[in-house]
Scaffold this active site. Structure first.
Site, short mmCIF file in Angstrom:
data_model
loop_
_atom_site.label_atom_id
_atom_site.label_comp_id
_atom_site.label_asym_id
_atom_site.label_seq_id
_atom_site.Cartn_x
_atom_site.Cartn_y
_atom_site.Cartn_z
N ASP A 184 -8.35 -6.44 -5.24
CA ASP A 184 -8.19 -5.14 -4.58
C ASP A 184 -8.67 -4.04 -5.52
O ASP A 184 -8.17 -3.90 -6.63
CB ASP A 184 -6.73 -4.91 -4.22
CG ASP A 184 -6.46 -3.52 -3.67
OD1 ASP A 184 -7.39 -2.93 -3.08
OD2 ASP A 184 -5.33 -3.03 -3.83
N SER A 241 0.84 -1.19 0.00
CA SER A 241 0.00 0.00 0.00
C SER A 241 0.88 1.26 0.00
O SER A 241 1.78 1.38 -0.84
CB SER A 241 -0.96 -0.03 1.19
OG SER A 241 -1.92 0.99 1.10
N HIS A 266 -6.12 -6.16 -0.87
CA HIS A 266 -5.13 -5.09 -0.87
C HIS A 266 -3.85 -5.49 -0.15
O HIS A 266 -2.75 -5.12 -0.58
CB HIS A 266 -5.76 -3.86 -0.18
CG HIS A 266 -4.91 -2.64 -0.24
ND1 HIS A 266 -4.49 -2.09 -1.43
CD2 HIS A 266 -4.41 -1.84 0.74
CE1 HIS A 266 -3.77 -1.01 -1.18
NE2 HIS A 266 -3.69 -0.84 0.13
#
Length: 463
Positions: free
Chosen positions: A386, A175, A440
């Site tokens: 994601d 991320s 994610h």
């Protein structure tokens, strides 16, 4: 941006900044001694402001001397490295059972990356997790300062742990951590060129569903939603027509047709768990900003647990474990076990959304280019469900590097030739891989397959 009120704590509450690393053999909620070597501690990275970064270090369960060393960054910015430890690649995980007032239970995660690597989980930037600053100015940071502090941390940590100086070093994160990692890698590579001591043995980096700062990070959500059958052909085409050249997150307010179709798109986004579109939409189990730094400090003299987040997710929600982590980390016995310095952090939150943080690096893509063209290896992986940072966007910026394809698109497999995802290898030692049926934070959703992927890659085996 709001600054933590913990600045107002008397300086006498702070213990000595020279606290050495401590071995932790037992943790609240875990039955018996830990079946792995855990160390916690602080490293000073800004002596002027008294900035100290907290870390968890777990030795490889296989061969610490021979296995690589990983420096792990979580996302946010502001999400504690404990998220990476307890929800992604570390050897602990929470038992998701209804909270009954006792310390939440932890069990061993047999798919931890620490099975095959030494991992430092770093609470960065300052203000994240248990990292702190004595001076309010120390909390005012940006991408550049954070990356330089990570490098300072690494150098000092290696001086204190000389047996790992020669270990193969990889930087890793997902991320927003995936944005910071190539910047840190570039700084480390420059330090090697300049002869900085200790001379680290950097081999490469790996990032999962990484932010870059490019428009494509978020603009690709539209193409992803269309490909997954979430929006109609007509809405997709209208966005393409009216919003060409726009940043979909912050479009020109005067472009009314674009704003209109993006508002329609937002109604579909709002119905989904953006991190994993197959999950039900649940509360994120993080406290509101106004609660995070209020006049409520941990009572160090007894074992009260602080109040939970205002919205409690359902037991069947994945985020229920995040809710439990809030109870666990704010328990006095936990802080004692981790050797957290008293008075430094009033309230631990999994993701601190109140950081005085500036994103001053517009794009990290140039850093990917810089590091990989110097011969360092890179693995970029994406959970394929994601919608936050879709794999479609990640592939787009990789193509912008204009690297030739060495091994074209193919499936990669686990036991019994089960398809675990798809991969493509480029020149300059860059590998891209999707993780099938993952979100994610891919290891959170597919722990076994991600461990296999990671182990093959660091072993220089083909995925």
């Amino acid at each position: 941006m709001a600054l933590p009120l913990l600045f107002l704590l008397p300086l006498l509450l702070f213990s000595s900044p020279a606290l050495s690393a401590v071995t932790v053999t037992h943790l609240p909620g875990f039955n018996g001694p830990l079946p792995f070597h855990l160390e916690t501690g602080y490293i000073s990275v800004d002596e002027v402001n008294g900035v100290e970064l907290f870390y968890y270090f777990i030795e490889s369960e296989r061969n610490p001397k021979e296995d690589p060393l990983i420096l792990w960054h979580n996302g946010g910015p502001g999400c504690s490295a404990f998220s990476g430890l307890a929800f992604e690649i570390g050897p602990l995980k929470f038992v998701s059972k209804k909270y009954d007032g006792s310390i939440p239970s932890l069990v061993y995660n047999r798919y931890a990356w620490t099975k095959v690597a030494n991992v430092i989980f770093l609470d960065s930037p300052v203000g994240t997790g248990f990292s702190f600053s004595r001076n309010p100015e120390g909390y005012v940071v940006d991408d550049t300062i954070t990356s330089k502090q990570a490098y300072e941390f690494l150098r000092k940590w290696l001086v204190e742990h000389p047996r790992f100086i020669s270990s193969h070093l990889y930087l890793a994160g997902d991320s927003f951590g995936g944005k910071i990692v190539p910047i840190v890698a570039s700084i480390v590579a420059k330090g090697i060129e300049d002869g900085h001591r200790p001379l680290v043995n950097l081999k490469g980096y790996l990032v999962g569903n990484p932010r870059t700062g490019e428009f494509v990070d978020f603009n690709s959500r539209v193409a992803f939603a269309h490909a997954m059958g979430i929006i109609s052909d007509e809405l997709y085409e209208a966005i393409q027509r009216y919003c060409e050249g726009e940043d979909y997150k912050n479009p020109n307010p005067h472009n009314l047709p674009c704003n209109s179709v993006l508002n329609k798109f937002a109604t579909f986004e709002d119905e989904l768990d953006m991190s994993y579109i197959l999950d039900p939409k649940c509360p994120i189990a993080s406290p509101r900003t106004e609660r995070m730094f209020g006049n409520r400090y941990l009572q160090e003299e007894h074992s009260e647990i602080m109040l939970p987040p205002p919205v409690v997710p359902g037991l069947k929600c994945r985020s229920y474990a995040y809710f439990l982590s809030y109870y666990w980390s704010n328990d006095y016995h936990t802080r004692e076990a981790l050797h957290v310095k008293k008075g430094t952090v009033g309230e631990w939150v999994r993701c601190n959304k109140s950081l005085a943080y500036t994103q001053n690096v517009q794009s990290s893509v140039e850093y990917h280019l810089n590091v990989t063209t110097k011969g360092y290896r890179a693995l970029v992986y994406s959970g394929d469900h994601d919608m936050g940072i879709p794999s479609i966007g990640t592939q787009a910026w990789i193509r912008s590097l204009n690297y030739s394809i060495v091994d074209d698109w193919r499936s990669w497999h686990v036991a019994d030739q089960i398809v675990a995802g798809y991969t493509r290898k480029y020149s300059h030692n860059l590998t891209f891989a999707t993780v099938k049926d993952a979100g994610h934070t891919a290891p959170e959703y597919q722990p076994k397959n991600c461990l296999i992927m990671f182990n093959r890659w660091i072993s220089h085996d083909s995925l």
